[in-house]
Design a protein around this motif. Structure first.
Motif, PDB file in Angstrom:
ATOM      1  N   ALA A   8     -12.595  -6.611  41.280  1.00  0.00           N
ATOM      2  CA  ALA A   8     -10.865  -5.911  40.742  1.00  0.00           C
ATOM      3  C   ALA A   8     -10.725  -4.524  41.002  1.00  0.00           C
ATOM      4  O   ALA A   8      -9.865  -4.393  40.204  1.00  0.00           O
ATOM      5  CB  ALA A   8     -11.604  -5.834  39.176  1.00  0.00           C
ATOM      6  N   SER A   9     -10.685  -4.385  42.558  1.00  0.00           N
ATOM      7  CA  SER A   9      -9.636  -3.377  42.349  1.00  0.00           C
ATOM      8  C   SER A   9      -8.445  -3.085  42.908  1.00  0.00           C
ATOM      9  O   SER A   9      -8.480  -4.213  43.896  1.00  0.00           O
ATOM     10  CB  SER A   9     -10.452  -2.167  44.019  1.00  0.00           C
ATOM     11  OG  SER A   9      -9.981  -1.093  43.961  1.00  0.00           O
ATOM     12  N   PRO A  10      -7.697  -2.314  42.492  1.00  0.00           N
ATOM     13  CA  PRO A  10      -6.107  -2.933  43.112  1.00  0.00           C
ATOM     14  C   PRO A  10      -6.263  -2.464  44.442  1.00  0.00           C
ATOM     15  O   PRO A  10      -5.236  -2.382  45.521  1.00  0.00           O
ATOM     16  CB  PRO A  10      -5.367  -1.259  42.608  1.00  0.00           C
ATOM     17  CG  PRO A  10      -6.045  -0.907  42.030  1.00  0.00           C
ATOM     18  CD  PRO A  10      -7.282  -1.615  41.836  1.00  0.00           C
ATOM     19  N   ARG A  11      -7.289  -2.402  45.491  1.00  0.00           N
ATOM     20  CA  ARG A  11      -7.124  -1.875  46.505  1.00  0.00           C
ATOM     21  C   ARG A  11      -8.151  -2.812  47.213  1.00  0.00           C
ATOM     22  O   ARG A  11      -9.572  -2.941  46.932  1.00  0.00           O
ATOM     23  CB  ARG A  11      -7.848  -0.401  46.857  1.00  0.00           C
ATOM     24  CG  ARG A  11      -6.711   0.559  45.990  1.00  0.00           C
ATOM     25  CD  ARG A  11      -7.586   2.224  45.950  1.00  0.00           C
ATOM     26  NE  ARG A  11      -8.808   2.160  46.584  1.00  0.00           N
ATOM     27  CZ  ARG A  11      -9.199   3.154  47.063  1.00  0.00           C
ATOM     28  NH1 ARG A  11      -8.290   4.317  48.130  1.00  0.00           N
ATOM     29  NH2 ARG A  11     -10.686   3.337  47.629  1.00  0.00           N
ATOM     30  N   THR A  12      -7.421  -3.516  48.555  1.00  0.00           N
ATOM     31  CA  THR A  12      -7.907  -4.423  48.953  1.00  0.00           C
ATOM     32  C   THR A  12      -9.029  -3.915  49.944  1.00  0.00           C
ATOM     33  O   THR A  12      -9.550  -4.693  50.300  1.00  0.00           O
ATOM     34  CB  THR A  12      -7.117  -5.506  49.516  1.00  0.00           C
ATOM     35  OG1 THR A  12      -6.141  -5.397  50.284  1.00  0.00           O
ATOM     36  CG2 THR A  12      -6.007  -6.649  48.664  1.00  0.00           C
ATOM     37  N   GLY A  14     -11.468  -0.420  49.402  1.00  0.00           N
ATOM     38  CA  GLY A  14     -11.416   0.518  49.094  1.00  0.00           C
ATOM     39  C   GLY A  14     -13.199  -0.012  49.088  1.00  0.00           C
ATOM     40  O   GLY A  14     -13.784  -1.120  49.667  1.00  0.00           O
ATOM     41  N   LEU A  15     -13.781   0.636  48.918  1.00  0.00           N
ATOM     42  CA  LEU A  15     -15.009   0.631  47.876  1.00  0.00           C
ATOM     43  C   LEU A  15     -15.923  -0.362  47.302  1.00  0.00           C
ATOM     44  O   LEU A  15     -16.437  -1.286  48.260  1.00  0.00           O
ATOM     45  CB  LEU A  15     -16.134   1.938  47.788  1.00  0.00           C
ATOM     46  CG  LEU A  15     -17.290   2.054  47.656  1.00  0.00           C
ATOM     47  CD1 LEU A  15     -18.330   2.281  48.334  1.00  0.00           C
ATOM     48  CD2 LEU A  15     -17.667   3.755  45.818  1.00  0.00           C
ATOM     49  N   THR A  16     -14.789  -1.196  46.535  1.00  0.00           N
ATOM     50  CA  THR A  16     -15.657  -2.150  46.056  1.00  0.00           C
ATOM     51  C   THR A  16     -15.398  -3.592  47.097  1.00  0.00           C
ATOM     52  O   THR A  16     -15.935  -4.114  46.973  1.00  0.00           O
ATOM     53  CB  THR A  16     -15.262  -2.625  44.425  1.00  0.00           C
ATOM     54  OG1 THR A  16     -15.121  -1.634  43.549  1.00  0.00           O
ATOM     55  CG2 THR A  16     -15.462  -3.225  43.766  1.00  0.00           C
ATOM     56  N   ALA A  17     -14.457  -3.481  47.684  1.00  0.00           N
ATOM     57  CA  ALA A  17     -14.270  -4.220  48.545  1.00  0.00           C
ATOM     58  C   ALA A  17     -15.680  -4.401  49.952  1.00  0.00           C
ATOM     59  O   ALA A  17     -15.617  -5.516  50.466  1.00  0.00           O
ATOM     60  CB  ALA A  17     -12.238  -4.165  48.908  1.00  0.00           C
ATOM     61  N   PRO A  83     -14.324  -1.506  40.302  1.00  0.00           N
ATOM     62  CA  PRO A  83     -14.442  -0.186  40.371  1.00  0.00           C
ATOM     63  C   PRO A  83     -14.078   0.655  38.966  1.00  0.00           C
ATOM     64  O   PRO A  83     -14.201  -0.216  37.995  1.00  0.00           O
ATOM     65  CB  PRO A  83     -12.883   0.660  41.037  1.00  0.00           C
ATOM     66  CG  PRO A  83     -11.887  -0.284  40.379  1.00  0.00           C
ATOM     67  CD  PRO A  83     -12.696  -1.342  40.088  1.00  0.00           C
ATOM     68  N   THR A  84     -14.750   1.718  38.899  1.00  0.00           N
ATOM     69  CA  THR A  84     -14.679   2.748  37.598  1.00  0.00           C
ATOM     70  C   THR A  84     -13.239   3.478  37.509  1.00  0.00           C
ATOM     71  O   THR A  84     -13.419   4.166  38.002  1.00  0.00           O
ATOM     72  CB  THR A  84     -16.262   3.609  37.801  1.00  0.00           C
ATOM     73  OG1 THR A  84     -17.092   2.684  38.069  1.00  0.00           O
ATOM     74  CG2 THR A  84     -15.913   4.376  35.836  1.00  0.00           C
ATOM     75  N   TYR A  85     -12.722   2.855  35.929  1.00  0.00           N
ATOM     76  CA  TYR A  85     -11.536   3.455  35.954  1.00  0.00           C
ATOM     77  C   TYR A  85     -12.054   3.997  35.037  1.00  0.00           C
ATOM     78  O   TYR A  85     -12.105   2.898  33.249  1.00  0.00           O
ATOM     79  CB  TYR A  85     -10.662   2.504  35.766  1.00  0.00           C
ATOM     80  CG  TYR A  85      -9.719   2.178  36.803  1.00  0.00           C
ATOM     81  CD1 TYR A  85     -10.139   2.817  38.010  1.00  0.00           C
ATOM     82  CD2 TYR A  85      -8.556   1.399  37.210  1.00  0.00           C
ATOM     83  CE1 TYR A  85      -9.832   2.577  39.674  1.00  0.00           C
ATOM     84  CE2 TYR A  85      -8.273   1.235  38.109  1.00  0.00           C
ATOM     85  CZ  TYR A  85      -8.856   2.091  39.654  1.00  0.00           C
ATOM     86  OH  TYR A  85      -8.082   1.445  40.907  1.00  0.00           O
ATOM     87  N   GLU A 120     -16.619   6.678  41.523  1.00  0.00           N
ATOM     88  CA  GLU A 120     -16.523   8.630  42.364  1.00  0.00           C
ATOM     89  C   GLU A 120     -17.704   9.407  41.873  1.00  0.00           C
ATOM     90  O   GLU A 120     -18.571  10.312  42.707  1.00  0.00           O
ATOM     91  CB  GLU A 120     -15.342   9.112  42.440  1.00  0.00           C
ATOM     92  CG  GLU A 120     -15.473  10.143  43.262  1.00  0.00           C
ATOM     93  CD  GLU A 120     -13.953  10.316  43.479  1.00  0.00           C
ATOM     94  OE1 GLU A 120     -13.040  10.803  42.547  1.00  0.00           O
ATOM     95  OE2 GLU A 120     -13.452  10.929  44.936  1.00  0.00           O
ATOM     96  N   ASN A 121     -17.711   9.552  40.117  1.00  0.00           N
ATOM     97  CA  ASN A 121     -18.918  10.391  39.670  1.00  0.00           C
ATOM     98  C   ASN A 121     -19.363  10.295  39.031  1.00  0.00           C
ATOM     99  O   ASN A 121     -20.515   9.716  39.109  1.00  0.00           O
ATOM    100  CB  ASN A 121     -17.889  11.824  39.059  1.00  0.00           C
ATOM    101  CG  ASN A 121     -16.598  11.625  38.842  1.00  0.00           C
ATOM    102  OD1 ASN A 121     -16.511  11.086  37.875  1.00  0.00           O
ATOM    103  ND2 ASN A 121     -15.704  12.293  39.470  1.00  0.00           N
ATOM    104  N   TYR A 122     -19.167   9.702  37.851  1.00  0.00           N
ATOM    105  CA  TYR A 122     -19.925   9.035  36.195  1.00  0.00           C
ATOM    106  C   TYR A 122     -19.051   8.091  35.419  1.00  0.00           C
ATOM    107  O   TYR A 122     -17.748   8.382  35.214  1.00  0.00           O
ATOM    108  CB  TYR A 122     -19.234  10.591  35.296  1.00  0.00           C
ATOM    109  CG  TYR A 122     -20.320  10.537  33.987  1.00  0.00           C
ATOM    110  CD1 TYR A 122     -21.192  10.451  33.690  1.00  0.00           C
ATOM    111  CD2 TYR A 122     -19.304   9.887  33.102  1.00  0.00           C
ATOM    112  CE1 TYR A 122     -22.274   9.710  32.683  1.00  0.00           C
ATOM    113  CE2 TYR A 122     -20.174   9.621  31.901  1.00  0.00           C
ATOM    114  CZ  TYR A 122     -20.794   9.800  31.577  1.00  0.00           C
ATOM    115  OH  TYR A 122     -21.684   9.718  30.703  1.00  0.00           O
ATOM    116  N   GLY A 123     -19.456   7.199  35.677  1.00  0.00           N
ATOM    117  CA  GLY A 123     -19.256   6.742  34.522  1.00  0.00           C
ATOM    118  C   GLY A 123     -19.876   4.822  35.119  1.00  0.00           C
ATOM    119  O   GLY A 123     -19.620   4.200  34.819  1.00  0.00           O
TER     120      GLY A 123
END
Ligand SMILES: Cc1cc2nc3c(=O)[nH]c(=O)nc-3n(C[C@H](O)[C@H](O)[C@H](O)COP(=O)(O)O)c2cc1C
Length: 224
Positions: A8-12, A14-17, A83-85, A120-123
């Protein structure tokens, strides 16, 4: 063994991917049949809030949200990554949740699932909780839950950790599906949520929720 992976990250890339692809590779090595979806590459409109899916069993918007729901129905396992948003899941994940009518239909009944929440940090713990609640409230089992933080756009500092966590998740999911693992506490939770919350609510709605009760019959939940 069919497993669906959803990024569910818009970056294919990224870290989640990255972690999801590592889990995918480990599962393919075990001979699982894996399908990987980047939500950002699918076509999904916003939920219109009309509730007709509860009556008919499907959404009147025939886009990739319905395709994905059908794929999930046929799968034994599901891996959800977000990712956390702003201490929450991404918009792509929320859109899929809204369109998927998972909880009311109990779409994940008996399915084994893994949640992956990056940040990246909190959440990321809150993101993880949202994904795990979705799984549990939809009748699924949480076989593993991963939370990981890394500097934005830089997975290098956590690469070793990613390798370890992805192998752990792949092993836990694969073993759970293979051995039809029972999680007693999660099972009790399912029963309470369904019999106290979901079932009485749906029965009261009668014909307006015929699509939901038909789906329950199909999947052997078998009330009414
Ligand atoms: C709009 C936006 C909001 C974010 N909010 C948070 C946040 O609340 N907490 C956090 O730890 N990271 C936050 N981040 C960072 C991402 O969650 C983090 O970098 C994540 O690993 C990105 O995943 P990806 O590489 O798969 O896209 C945010 C990033 C964006 C773009």
């Amino acid at each position: 063994m069919r497993i669906i992976i959803i990024n569910a990250s818009p970056r294919t890339n990224g870290l989640t991917a990255t972690i999801l692809h590592k889990i995918e590779t480990a599962l393919i090595q075990k001979n699982a049949d894996v399908e990987y979806f980047d939500l950002c590459l699918l076509s999904m409109s916003q939920c219109k809030g009309c509730c007709t899916c509860y009556k008919t069993g499907h959404c009147f918007i025939n886009d990739d949200a319905e395709m994905l729901s059908e794929r999930i129905k046929k799968a034994d396992g599901l891996i959800l990554g977000s990712p956390t948003y702003a201490s929450n899941v991404s918009g792509h994940m929320k859109l899929m949740i809204d369109r998927g009518h998972f909880v009311i239909e109990q779409s994940l009944k008996g399915k084994y699932c893994v949640s992956v929440a990056t940040g990246e940090n909190y959440g990321n713990k809150k993101t993880s909780r949202i994904l795990n609640d979705l799984i549990l409230y939809s009748g699924g089992y949480i076989s593993d839950s991963v939370t990981i933080n890394a500097p934005f756009n830089d997975t290098a500092p956590v690469l070793k950790k990613l390798d370890k966590l992805s192998l752990r998740s792949a092993d836990r999911l694969y073993d759970a599906i293979l051995n039809l693992r029972i999680y007693p506490l999660q099972k009790i939770f399912h029963r309470i949520i369904f019999s106290v919350g979901i079932k009485p609510f749906v029965i009261k709605k009668g014909n307006d929720y015929k699509g939901v009760t038909n789906r329950w019959k199909e999947t052997g939940i078998g009330v009414i």
